[in-house]
Design an enzyme around this catalytic site. Structure first.
Site, PDB file in Angstrom:
ATOM      1  N   GLU A  55       0.888  -1.039   0.038  1.00 10.49           N
ATOM      2  CA  GLU A  55      -0.099  -0.183   0.278  1.00 10.49           C
ATOM      3  C   GLU A  55       0.967   0.993   0.389  1.00 10.49           C
ATOM      4  OE1 GLU A  55      -1.164  -2.209   4.249  1.00 10.49           O
ATOM      5  OE2 GLU A  55       0.333  -2.175   2.015  1.00 10.49           O
ATOM      6  N   CYS A  78      -1.246  -2.807   8.483  1.00  9.23           N
ATOM      7  CA  CYS A  78      -0.232  -2.892   9.522  1.00  9.23           C
ATOM      8  C   CYS A  78      -0.648  -1.627  10.736  1.00  9.23           C
ATOM      9  CB  CYS A  78       0.550  -3.624   9.469  1.00  9.23           C
ATOM     10  SG  CYS A  78       2.093  -2.142   9.095  1.00  9.23           S
ATOM     11  N   CYS A  87       1.677   0.797   8.052  1.00  8.75           N
ATOM     12  CA  CYS A  87       1.497   1.168   6.452  1.00  8.75           C
ATOM     13  C   CYS A  87       0.446   1.931   7.100  1.00  8.75           C
ATOM     14  CB  CYS A  87       0.733  -0.313   6.067  1.00  8.75           C
ATOM     15  SG  CYS A  87       2.324  -0.326   5.868  1.00  8.75           S
ATOM     16  N   THR A 199      16.688 -41.369   4.147  1.00  4.95           N
ATOM     17  CA  THR A 199      17.126 -40.396   2.725  1.00  4.95           C
ATOM     18  C   THR A 199      17.995 -40.294   2.691  1.00  4.95           C
ATOM     19  OG1 THR A 199      14.349 -40.323   3.385  1.00  4.95           O
ATOM     20  CG2 THR A 199      15.606 -38.545   0.979  1.00  4.95           C
ATOM     21  N   LEU A 207      18.683 -31.644  -2.759  1.00  5.49           N
ATOM     22  CA  LEU A 207      17.683 -30.639  -2.388  1.00  5.49           C
ATOM     23  C   LEU A 207      18.138 -29.188  -2.804  1.00  5.49           C
ATOM     24  CD1 LEU A 207      17.214 -32.238   1.242  1.00  5.49           C
ATOM     25  CD2 LEU A 207      16.538 -32.825  -1.020  1.00  5.49           C
TER      26      LEU A 207
END
Length: 366
Positions: A55, A78, A87, A199, A207
């Site tokens: 905003e 906020c 804001c 794993t 990853l």
């Protein structure tokens, strides 16, 4: 009352918010428009935590023309000071006559206070335009800010009979190339990728995501710190966190010292001789990790389901039968005693990737 025009402009603000998908954590995705006499005179979106809010960008762009205009913002402005000033003060000073808010901010520091302040300053406020869609795009923020636990998505690549590896431990490859490419791309939308140590030992994954993308944190659940120091997970970029049990006095191992040089060692509480997964998630949230995608293995995934810690699922299913009582299942753990205790899903979506199907759903809260 929300009008069709309100939904139209909020839809445009939503599209602006999505431009920063995967980049704003632990903040939400937010977009904003300033509209005057049917013309957009300012627009903005929150690009990254610490940068200006949507905003503020839209109002700065509108300048003095914002007086008597309508501000559309996907999330309530906020009222608290974080990395940026409140804001709501700037909105009040701008002279807008009306603010259309998509959803109330679930942050306890705000949660309706911004709307109240606007009304107290004689600004008309409407709430709820496209709120369902906006809650969906900000589901990780909502979970994180309201519970102190990250959103957890379980991703599985399995055969039709629910196997992620054969009885010999072979898992490459069960699903198609197209499925794997898509599954790889969605990692960038999460703050962290989580796997169990088995794993790492069995598949030795890296990853990583594409080098140009944000690299999620790599999280290993490893109660005994048995992750090899030469694992591929330490290659490339991206922070590695190893979640483990506290060391006892005098039991500082050489492997712990070596791993400490390559990863953050995060000690968590014990539960039944194993890692307390709820405590692990809370401590990861304190590190500003608001969303996690779990990629294996079956023991970790099963334990997360047992503890009711899973929010969403993505199951890639290949039309293959692996069979074998000793083959690795995608969901292990303790499971439930009776069918009526089974974990239920909602919002199920089905997509096709070559011969594979992807089932996406939310875990139904009990």
């Amino acid at each position: 009352m929300i009008r069709k025009d309100d939904e139209y402009y909020m839809g445009l603000a939503l599209k602006l918010a999505l431009k920063a998908k995967g980049k704003t954590s632990p903040n939400p995705l937010v977009g904003a428009l300033v509209v005057k006499k049917g013309r957009i005179i300012g627009k903005g979106f929150h690009a990254r935590a610490g940068l200006a809010h949507a905003e503020i960008i839209a109002l700065d762009q509108a300048g003095t023309k914002a007086k008597d205009a309508v501000l559309y913002v996907t999330l309530e402005p906020c009222t608290h000071t974080g990395l940026t000033p409140p804001c709501v003060n700037r909105v009040i000073q701008s002279g807008v006559k009306e603010v259309v808010v998509g959803m109330i901010d679930p942050n306890p520091l705000n949660n309706g206070k911004g709307i109240l302040l606007l009304k107290q300053n004689n600004i008309r406020v409407k709430v709820g335009a496209l709120s369902g869609r906006l809650r969906k795009i900000n589901e990780s923020f909502i979970k994180y800010i309201s519970t102190g636990i990250p959103l957890v998505t379980v991703k599985v690549a399995e055969s039709l009979d629910g196997r992620i590896a054969t009885f010999t431990g072979e898992s490459k490859w069960i699903t198609s190339d197209i499925s794997r490419v898509f599954a790889h791309k969605i990692r960038k939308d999460y703050d962290a990728i989580m796997v169990g140590v088995n794993t790492v030992l069995r598949d030795n994954p890296r990853l990583n995501v594409e080098p140009s993308q944000k690299q999620p944190v790599k999280v290993i659940i490893d109660s005994n710190l048995s992750t090899p120091e030469n694992s591929e997970i330490f290659s490339g970029t991206g922070r590695v966190i190893i979640v483990t049990l506290p060391s006892r006095p005098g039991q500082e191992t050489e492997n712990r010292r070596r791993l400490s040089a390559k990863a953050t060692i995060l000690e968590v509480k014990e539960k039944g001789g194993q890692i307390n997964l709820r405590d692990a998630l809370k401590k990861l949230a304190r590190l500003k990790i608001s969303s996690i995608i779990v990629e294996g293995g079956g023991t970790l995934i099963g334990s997360l389901f047992d503890e009711r810690l899973v929010d969403k699922i993505m199951f890639f299913i290949s039309p293959k039968i692996i069979g074998g009582k000793d083959a690795v299942s995608s969901v292990m753990g303790k499971g439930v005693r009776r069918p009526e205790q089974a974990i239920k899903l909602e919002g199920v979506k089905i997509r096709h990737f070559a011969e594979d199907i992807l089932i996406e759903a939310d875990v139904k809260s009990s």
